[in-house]
Design a protein around this motif. Structure first.
Motif: not given
Length: 828
Positions: A237-259
């Motif tokens: 998936x792509x996680x964007x902060x104020x238009x700045x994209x970050x590629x992330x990998x998610x598992x099924x269920x709950x994910x905790x992402x820190x950027x």
């Protein structure tokens, strides 16, 4: 349409279709009824059963007359709510459909098409239920059946072997003030008190965002964006902060992402009085294959905050350091702005907070017997530079600690801190209001004949909730930079000497102890988080207590009913007798009761500020009201400023010059709460007669002992200053000036109590400048000028000096402005 525009249109449509969406069900046609009856009546959501009964003319308005007594039966009944809604074909195409209740008051069962989905038992929790499998393509019936909170609470109380004070409210996780307080009616509500909605989403959604401030310098702010994401399928998936994209990998269920995220050359969020409360927008989105699945928008502020407690020769300090600088706290306590909180408009929140800002406040304490306030409250505090001392919703009683109760409270705390922690205004989390105090000092154990084991159990229950569960839950859910916890306010009761040397203090020797206002000069703590005195509301709000023609008479049952303190009238009369001549005329009594309240708080605040930096905070009780009432508020239920709020605005100015008379000596102080320090200053003192004649003039300079933010000047013997004059015929006009002679601030000091002043009848003149501006003038001293009219005056209840005038703005035009002064109350 050309080809490129058409393709762009398709692309936008694709994004909009793929994005998660919400649909409010509050606007559907809701109905309600008593569970014992068959006839359904129209209901408004969000709302309460009381407001729905009022709208359907089943009950009278409980805010008027003595109607509160007539509606007490409601709390013992069960109430049903329902609506019918459809799900569109496009909505059906979403993989997930969640039903979300943001607030249910309090014990309920939720049914969808006859299927029991959820039982609820906490007004302060959010209930999120996946419902796609229970929905129909046609009409869907949603029902919420509420059980009486009073009856349910009584059943819960039976599980405890000893009598718990304030039962059954202690067992019910709902707003404690609903059960009645000494400023509020008993209106135990039920209902869908916050919005209800359907959430549609696909593949993944953003559940929660925490913004941690890792570093802050003039060059950059280093942030850690902590995000909880729920994914239906694993993948990229792509996680964007104020238009700045970050590629992330998610598992099924709950994910905790820190950027990480950096803001260059950051502007600080500053509290009111120190600068602008600068804010930054964060727009966060989760995408898959260029489709936005979920997004969130946040407004954050960059600031550092510390609660400093260091041992010293007199005890232990208690002060807040904001952005590296000690901040003297000036503020108030907040109660819910209505007994029926769904009826609080955004405009009311904004006005009350702006009125606080105008009165130079920098902190509001959200009292623990009310509600975790609406988002609009915290938004207004953020935007106006008002820090928030946030109590958890426990107040003045004992609370259980069985596993069911603890689990319920844990989820409540998680919901609320996740909602609130990104607000820069949040300064401190406090476990409760006066629960420690109630256990230690209020004598409940003796009153209810507790055994030693019972008393030990109460303390064990207390520790489990406020020293273990809540702080542990905060540690698990709040970022380190936003986690300042204080178990109970006050930390030590006002009858104990330690309450003045460490922690925060609720000082109630005035009012409850019926000690004179002057005791405030002696009872100064490190941080005064509660103290106060009652005054009547404005005439306009007093008249609103009546459904018919107002009968403004102190003996009128309606006016008596709108004083909820058992001895309120007697206490006000006793204090008024000490300082004023009690009038028989109602308008004058109303005026003097407001002056009395303002006078008491002026004495308290000046004592606190003179004690800086020993004392570093003063929060008076209380800002606002939940209905038309005689109370401790400075702004009444209709939003009118009482004399107290005008006085607070003067007393809380960033720079003030103050006088203290002690054992025949006059001490003068200059207080400065600005970041910019005082430079060469002196005080010019004029001894002035009430007719304007100047009897003497002197200057005084600093005595050499200059502390941070406070200067003490060379003292003057009273006898030397007014050797041949009576104290009740003169006052001091104080002018704090800089080295160029420019006036920084001014103040007046009167030697005698108001009732002893030998005032001269003033010739008060009012000249109309424009429809919304007047000029008030006088020939001699006009003490406590009171402008009367159904408008907001830019200033009121002020002293007008001899041969002086003052321009006053009006919020709306008036045909005529009436005027009184203290002299008028002394002629009966």
């Amino acid at each position: 349409m050309n080809k490129s525009i058409f393709l762009a249109f398709l692309f936008i449509q694709n994004i909009l279709f793929a994005q998660s969406s919400e649909r409010s069900l509050s606007a559907e046609k809701w109905q309600f009824k008593n569970s014992e009856e068959k006839n359904w009546l129209p209901a408004k959501i969000p709302g309460t059963v009381h407001s729905d009964l009022i709208s359907n003319k089943i009950i009278p308005d409980p805010f008027k007359d003595e109607n509160e007594k007539k509606v007490q039966w409601i709390e013992n009944e069960d109430w049903d709510y329902q609506t019918v809604f459809k799900v569109s074909a496009k909505e059906w195409e979403n993989q997930n459909i969640d039903l979300v209740f943001n607030g249910l008051d309090t014990f309920s069962e939720i049914y969808l098409n006859g299927k029991l989905l959820q039982k609820t038992d906490n007004m302060f929790r959010t209930w999120n239920i996946p419902v796609k499998q229970y929905l129909k393509s046609g009409e869907n019936i949603l029902q919420v059946k509420f059980r009486s909170a009073v009856n349910t609470g009584k059943e819960l109380a039976k599980k405890v072997s000893f009598t718990v004070p304030e039962s059954p409210r202690s067992f019910v996780r709902k707003a404690q003030y609903h059960f009645g307080w000494d400023w509020g009616p008993r209106l135990v509500t039920a209902g869908i008190w916050k919005d209800v909605q359907l959430n549609f989403w696909n593949n993944a959604r953003i559940e929660n965002i925490k913004v941690e401030q890792k570093s802050l310098t003039k060059q950059k702010a280093g942030l850690n964006i902590q995000t909880e994401i729920i994914a239906e399928k694993e993948g990229k998936y792509v996680f964007s902060i104020n238009g700045k994209p970050n590629n992330i990998q998610l598992k099924r269920g709950k994910n905790n992402i820190q950027l990480p995220f950096v803001i260059e050359n950051p502007k600080l969020w500053q509290p009111n009085g120190w600068g602008e409360p600068n804010m930054y927008d964060l727009k966060i989105s989760l995408q898959e294959n260029s489709k936005i699945l979920s997004d969130k928008a946040l407004r954050i502020g960059l600031r550092t905050i510390e609660l400093v407690q260091e041992k010293d020769l007199k005890g232990k300090s208690f002060y807040f350091k904001i952005n590296g600088n000690p901040l003297y706290i000036k503020g108030t306590n907040w109660i819910p702005a209505d007994s029926f909180s769904p009826g609080i408009a955004k405009e009311k929140y904004q006005k009350l907070i702006k009125d606080s800002k105008e009165a130079h406040m920098n902190m509001i304490r959200v009292w623990g017997g009310g509600i975790y306030e609406a988002d609009e409250f915290y938004k207004a505090c953020d935007e106006n530079g008002i820090l928030v001392w946030q109590d958890f919703m426990f107040a003045g009683s004992f609370y259980p600690s069985d596993n069911e109760f603890l689990d319920n409270v844990k989820e409540e705390v998680k919901d609320q801190v996740n909602r609130l922690q990104n607000h820069p205004s949040i300064a401190l989390w406090c476990g409760n209001n006066e629960v420690d105090e109630a256990i230690v000092n209020w004598g409940y154990q003796k009153q209810f004949k507790y055994s030693k084991e019972d008393s030990l159990q109460v303390w064990e229950d207390y520790k489990k909730v406020f020293h273990e569960l809540i702080p542990n839950t905060l540690n698990e859910n709040v970022t380190a930079d936003k986690n300042i916890y204080w178990p109970s306010s006050p930390s030590i009761g006002w009858g104990h000497k330690e309450s003045l040397t460490e922690g925060d203090s609720h000082y109630w020797g005035v009012w409850w102890g019926e000690q004179p206002f002057e005791i405030y000069n002696e009872k100064v703590a490190r941080f005064m988080s509660e103290y106060g005195f009652q005054g009547m509301p404005t005439l306009e709000t007093t008249k609103s207590m009546f459904s018919g023609k107002p009968d403004l008479n102190l003996q009128n049952p309606t006016i008596k009913a709108h004083e909820k303190h058992a001895r309120g009238w007697q206490i006000i009369d006793e204090y008024m007798k000490r300082d004023y001549k009690i009038p028989t005329d109602f308008v004058k009594y109303n005026y003097l009761s407001q002056l009395l309240q303002a006078r008491g708080m002026k004495i308290a605040i000046e004592a606190h500020r003179r004690a800086k930096p020993y004392n570093m905070g003063t929060l008076y009780w209380q800002l606002n009201d939940c209905w038309p009432v005689v109370s401790w508020s400075s702004i009444d239920y209709l939003g009118n400023w009482k004399a107290l709020h005008y006085q607070i605005k003067r007393s809380f100015e960033s720079q003030v010059v103050l006088t203290e008379e002690k054992e025949g000596i006059l001490n003068f102080y200059a207080i400065n709460d600005d970041l910019k320090k005082f430079r060469d200053v002196h005080v010019d003192i004029q001894v002035t007669k009430f007719n304007g004649e100047i009897a003497d003039e002197i200057s005084t300079v600093p005595d050499g002992k200059i502390l941070e933010g406070i200067i003490r000047f060379d003292p003057v013997e009273t006898e030397n200053l007014i050797p041949d004059l009576s104290k009740n015929e003169v006052f001091l006009k104080l002018s704090l000036k800089d080295e160029t002679g420019k006036i920084i601030t001014q103040n007046n000091y009167f030697f005698s109590k108001p009732k002893d002043l030998k005032l001269i009848k003033p010739n008060l003149q009012i000249r109309k400048i424009s429809p919304t501006e007047i000029e008030v003038s006088t020939d001699v001293l006009a003490k406590d000028v009171y402008l009367i009219g159904d408008t907001h005056f830019s200033d009121n209840f002020f002293d007008l000096l001899p041969k002086a005038s003052r321009k006053i703005r009006l919020s709306k035009p008036l045909e005529k402005v009436e005027v009184l002064s203290l002299w008028d109350t002394m002629q009966e």
